[in-house]
Motif scaffolding. Structure first.
Motif, PDB file in Angstrom:
ATOM      1  N   VAL A  46       0.859  -1.183   0.000  1.00 40.03           N
ATOM      2  CA  VAL A  46       0.000   0.000   0.000  1.00 40.03           C
ATOM      3  C   VAL A  46       0.897   1.235   0.000  1.00 40.03           C
ATOM      4  O   VAL A  46       1.764   1.372   0.865  1.00 40.03           O
ATOM      5  CB  VAL A  46      -0.935   0.021   1.222  1.00 40.03           C
ATOM      6  N   VAL A  47       0.687   2.115  -0.967  1.00 36.60           N
ATOM      7  CA  VAL A  47       1.453   3.354  -1.078  1.00 36.60           C
ATOM      8  C   VAL A  47       0.581   4.499  -0.588  1.00 36.60           C
ATOM      9  O   VAL A  47      -0.541   4.700  -1.069  1.00 36.60           O
ATOM     10  CB  VAL A  47       1.908   3.602  -2.522  1.00 36.60           C
ATOM     11  N   LEU A  48       1.103   5.248   0.397  1.00 35.06           N
ATOM     12  CA  LEU A  48       0.375   6.339   1.024  1.00 35.06           C
ATOM     13  C   LEU A  48       1.006   7.678   0.680  1.00 35.06           C
ATOM     14  O   LEU A  48       2.215   7.759   0.406  1.00 35.06           O
ATOM     15  CB  LEU A  48       0.372   6.163   2.544  1.00 35.06           C
ATOM     16  N   GLY A  49       0.217   8.717   0.698  1.00 32.06           N
ATOM     17  CA  GLY A  49       0.731  10.053   0.435  1.00 32.06           C
ATOM     18  C   GLY A  49      -0.152  11.102   1.081  1.00 32.06           C
ATOM     19  O   GLY A  49      -1.159  10.790   1.705  1.00 32.06           O
ATOM     20  N   GLY A  50       0.256  12.362   0.912  1.00 34.37           N
ATOM     21  CA  GLY A  50      -0.515  13.467   1.463  1.00 34.37           C
ATOM     22  C   GLY A  50       0.402  14.525   2.040  1.00 34.37           C
ATOM     23  O   GLY A  50       1.574  14.255   2.338  1.00 34.37           O
ATOM     24  N   PRO A  51      -0.093  15.748   2.206  1.00 34.71           N
ATOM     25  CA  PRO A  51       0.734  16.856   2.701  1.00 34.71           C
ATOM     26  C   PRO A  51       1.366  16.586   4.062  1.00 34.71           C
ATOM     27  O   PRO A  51       2.475  17.067   4.336  1.00 34.71           O
ATOM     28  CB  PRO A  51      -0.262  18.028   2.787  1.00 34.71           C
ATOM     29  N   HIS A  85       9.477   1.768   2.180  1.00 35.85           N
ATOM     30  CA  HIS A  85      10.196   2.741   1.344  1.00 35.85           C
ATOM     31  C   HIS A  85       9.572   4.112   1.547  1.00 35.85           C
ATOM     32  O   HIS A  85       8.350   4.228   1.679  1.00 35.85           O
ATOM     33  CB  HIS A  85      10.102   2.345  -0.134  1.00 35.85           C
ATOM     34  N   TYR A  86      10.417   5.117   1.594  1.00 33.01           N
ATOM     35  CA  TYR A  86       9.932   6.496   1.665  1.00 33.01           C
ATOM     36  C   TYR A  86      10.606   7.304   0.575  1.00 33.01           C
ATOM     37  O   TYR A  86      11.833   7.377   0.502  1.00 33.01           O
ATOM     38  CB  TYR A  86      10.216   7.115   3.031  1.00 33.01           C
ATOM     39  N   ASP A  87       9.804   7.908  -0.283  1.00 34.64           N
ATOM     40  CA  ASP A  87      10.287   8.745  -1.375  1.00 34.64           C
ATOM     41  C   ASP A  87       9.879  10.182  -1.060  1.00 34.64           C
ATOM     42  O   ASP A  87       8.729  10.569  -1.282  1.00 34.64           O
ATOM     43  CB  ASP A  87       9.670   8.275  -2.702  1.00 34.64           C
ATOM     44  N   ALA A  88      10.822  10.949  -0.513  1.00 37.20           N
ATOM     45  CA  ALA A  88      10.507  12.316  -0.102  1.00 37.20           C
ATOM     46  C   ALA A  88      10.155  13.185  -1.302  1.00 37.20           C
ATOM     47  O   ALA A  88       9.257  14.046  -1.219  1.00 37.20           O
ATOM     48  CB  ALA A  88      11.692  12.914   0.662  1.00 37.20           C
ATOM     49  N   ALA A  89      10.842  12.985  -2.425  1.00 31.73           N
ATOM     50  CA  ALA A  89      10.591  13.807  -3.607  1.00 31.73           C
ATOM     51  C   ALA A  89       9.180  13.585  -4.153  1.00 31.73           C
ATOM     52  O   ALA A  89       8.486  14.529  -4.525  1.00 31.73           O
ATOM     53  CB  ALA A  89      11.634  13.501  -4.682  1.00 31.73           C
ATOM     54  N   ALA A  90       8.759  12.319  -4.174  1.00 33.97           N
ATOM     55  CA  ALA A  90       7.423  12.002  -4.683  1.00 33.97           C
ATOM     56  C   ALA A  90       6.346  12.155  -3.620  1.00 33.97           C
ATOM     57  O   ALA A  90       5.151  12.175  -3.930  1.00 33.97           O
ATOM     58  CB  ALA A  90       7.409  10.580  -5.228  1.00 33.97           C
ATOM     59  N   THR A  94       5.630   3.746   1.463  1.00 36.48           N
ATOM     60  CA  THR A  94       5.180   2.409   1.104  1.00 36.48           C
ATOM     61  C   THR A  94       5.216   1.489   2.313  1.00 36.48           C
ATOM     62  O   THR A  94       6.223   1.424   3.019  1.00 36.48           O
ATOM     63  CB  THR A  94       6.065   1.818  -0.009  1.00 36.48           C
ATOM     64  N   LEU A  95       4.118   0.789   2.555  1.00 40.56           N
ATOM     65  CA  LEU A  95       4.025  -0.232   3.585  1.00 40.56           C
ATOM     66  C   LEU A  95       3.646  -1.549   2.924  1.00 40.56           C
ATOM     67  O   LEU A  95       2.955  -1.563   1.906  1.00 40.56           O
ATOM     68  CB  LEU A  95       2.963   0.123   4.629  1.00 40.56           C
ATOM     69  N   GLU A  96       4.102  -2.659   3.508  1.00 38.36           N
ATOM     70  CA  GLU A  96       3.714  -3.979   3.023  1.00 38.36           C
ATOM     71  C   GLU A  96       3.051  -4.737   4.173  1.00 38.36           C
ATOM     72  O   GLU A  96       3.619  -4.858   5.259  1.00 38.36           O
ATOM     73  CB  GLU A  96       4.920  -4.738   2.486  1.00 38.36           C
ATOM     74  N   PHE A  97       1.860  -5.253   3.916  1.00 40.72           N
ATOM     75  CA  PHE A  97       1.059  -5.931   4.923  1.00 40.72           C
ATOM     76  C   PHE A  97       1.020  -7.429   4.642  1.00 40.72           C
ATOM     77  O   PHE A  97       0.872  -7.845   3.489  1.00 40.72           O
ATOM     78  CB  PHE A  97      -0.374  -5.403   4.910  1.00 40.72           C
ATOM     79  N   VAL A  98       1.141  -8.226   5.702  1.00 39.22           N
ATOM     80  CA  VAL A  98       0.918  -9.663   5.595  1.00 39.22           C
ATOM     81  C   VAL A  98      -0.574  -9.911   5.775  1.00 39.22           C
ATOM     82  O   VAL A  98      -1.162  -9.503   6.781  1.00 39.22           O
ATOM     83  CB  VAL A  98       1.714 -10.445   6.648  1.00 39.22           C
ATOM     84  N   LEU A  99      -1.185 -10.573   4.807  1.00 40.84           N
ATOM     85  CA  LEU A  99      -2.622 -10.855   4.868  1.00 40.84           C
ATOM     86  C   LEU A  99      -2.828 -12.194   5.560  1.00 40.84           C
ATOM     87  O   LEU A  99      -2.990 -13.228   4.913  1.00 40.84           O
ATOM     88  CB  LEU A  99      -3.213 -10.860   3.451  1.00 40.84           C
TER      89      LEU A  99
END
Length: 255
Positions: A46-51, A85-90, A94-99
């Motif tokens: 899951v890729v997260l973003g926001g201000p 993973h964290y992409d400061a520029a973008a 990113t988080l990865e979850f075990v289902l």
């Protein structure tokens, strides 16, 4: 620092003095789901973003943040996850979850879709292990795989990385990538981890071992490496990411 503490630090093993512990201000962030990607039958990225992601810091591959479900309600729950993973520029985290079919965070991840909101807090600190050890041993189960994959991507050419890992299904055995000379061994179950480490001949030179997963297994791996194989007890981290029969177990690290 007193003269006595300086003297004591001079006699600490080099491997211990090279590992740095860094504290961070804990910031709670309200983010939005940008993308969702399946990673085999047991994982979801899951890729997260926001201000509010501005200023996020994750200095170590085995950092953990709090993922908060149902915030502000009686059903609120917090679970620990590795910042994959964290992409400061973008502006993307990113988080990865075990289902695993149980638990609030896993249940949330199974239905996550772009546009939904997510709440995270932290990390509160980092244990920064230098990348220039001659070799790195990374051992763990499915919960450790995001940290293992992140570490491998950080390691430079000229080092050696040995991975021993177990995942729930054969189709979860994904390709792992590193500039380091990489050896990967997939095994079945926690006993497979122990058997493979016991059979491993540790390389020559200064190395660092990192283990994570179920509490008892991590403790057994540490004892095996230090007591049976004579590995430097200051050059190992064994993290209990979860404990059999205990919901919401708080990760603990043994150094």
């Amino acid at each position: 620092m007193s003269t006595e503490s300086v003297s004591e630090s001079l006699f600490e093993p080099v491997s211990l003095r090279r590992v740095q512990r860094v504290r961070h201000d804990i910031v709670r962030r309200e983010l939005r789901v940008l993308r969702v990607e399946p990673l085999g039958p047991s994982f979801r990225r899951v890729v997260l973003g926001g201000p509010e992601l501005h200023g996020f810091v994750s200095a170590s591959f085995d950092d953990h943040l709090k993922f908060i479900t149902d915030p502000g309600t009686e059903a609120q729950a917090m679970r620990d996850y590795t910042p994959r993973h964290y992409d400061a520029a973008a502006g993307e985290l990113t988080l990865e979850f075990v289902l695993h079919g149980d638990g609030p965070a896993s249940t949330w991840a199974a239905q996550a879709a772009p546009g939904q909101t997510a709440t995270v807090a932290g990390p509160r600190g980092s244990t920064v292990v230098p990348t220039d050890f001659a070799w790195h041993l990374l051992v763990g189960d499915a919960t450790a795989l995001p940290a293992i994959a992140r570490r491998l991507e950080e390691l430079p050419a000229g080092t050696r990385a040995i991975v021993i890992a177990t995942v729930p299904h054969q189709d979860d055995r994904r390709p792992l990538h590193s500039a380091a000379a990489l050896e990967v061994q997939w095994v079945d179950g926690n006993q497979g981890l122990l058997d493979a480490v016991r059979a491993l001949a540790l390389p020559q030179g200064e190395g660092y071992a990192w283990c994570a997963g179920e509490s008892r297994t991590s403790a057994a791996l540490r004892a095996l490496l230090v007591e049976e194989k004579g590995h430097d007890r200051y050059a190992i981290s064994a993290a209990a990411y979860w404990k059999q029969g205990e919901a919401g177990h708080k990760p603990a690290r043994g150094q």
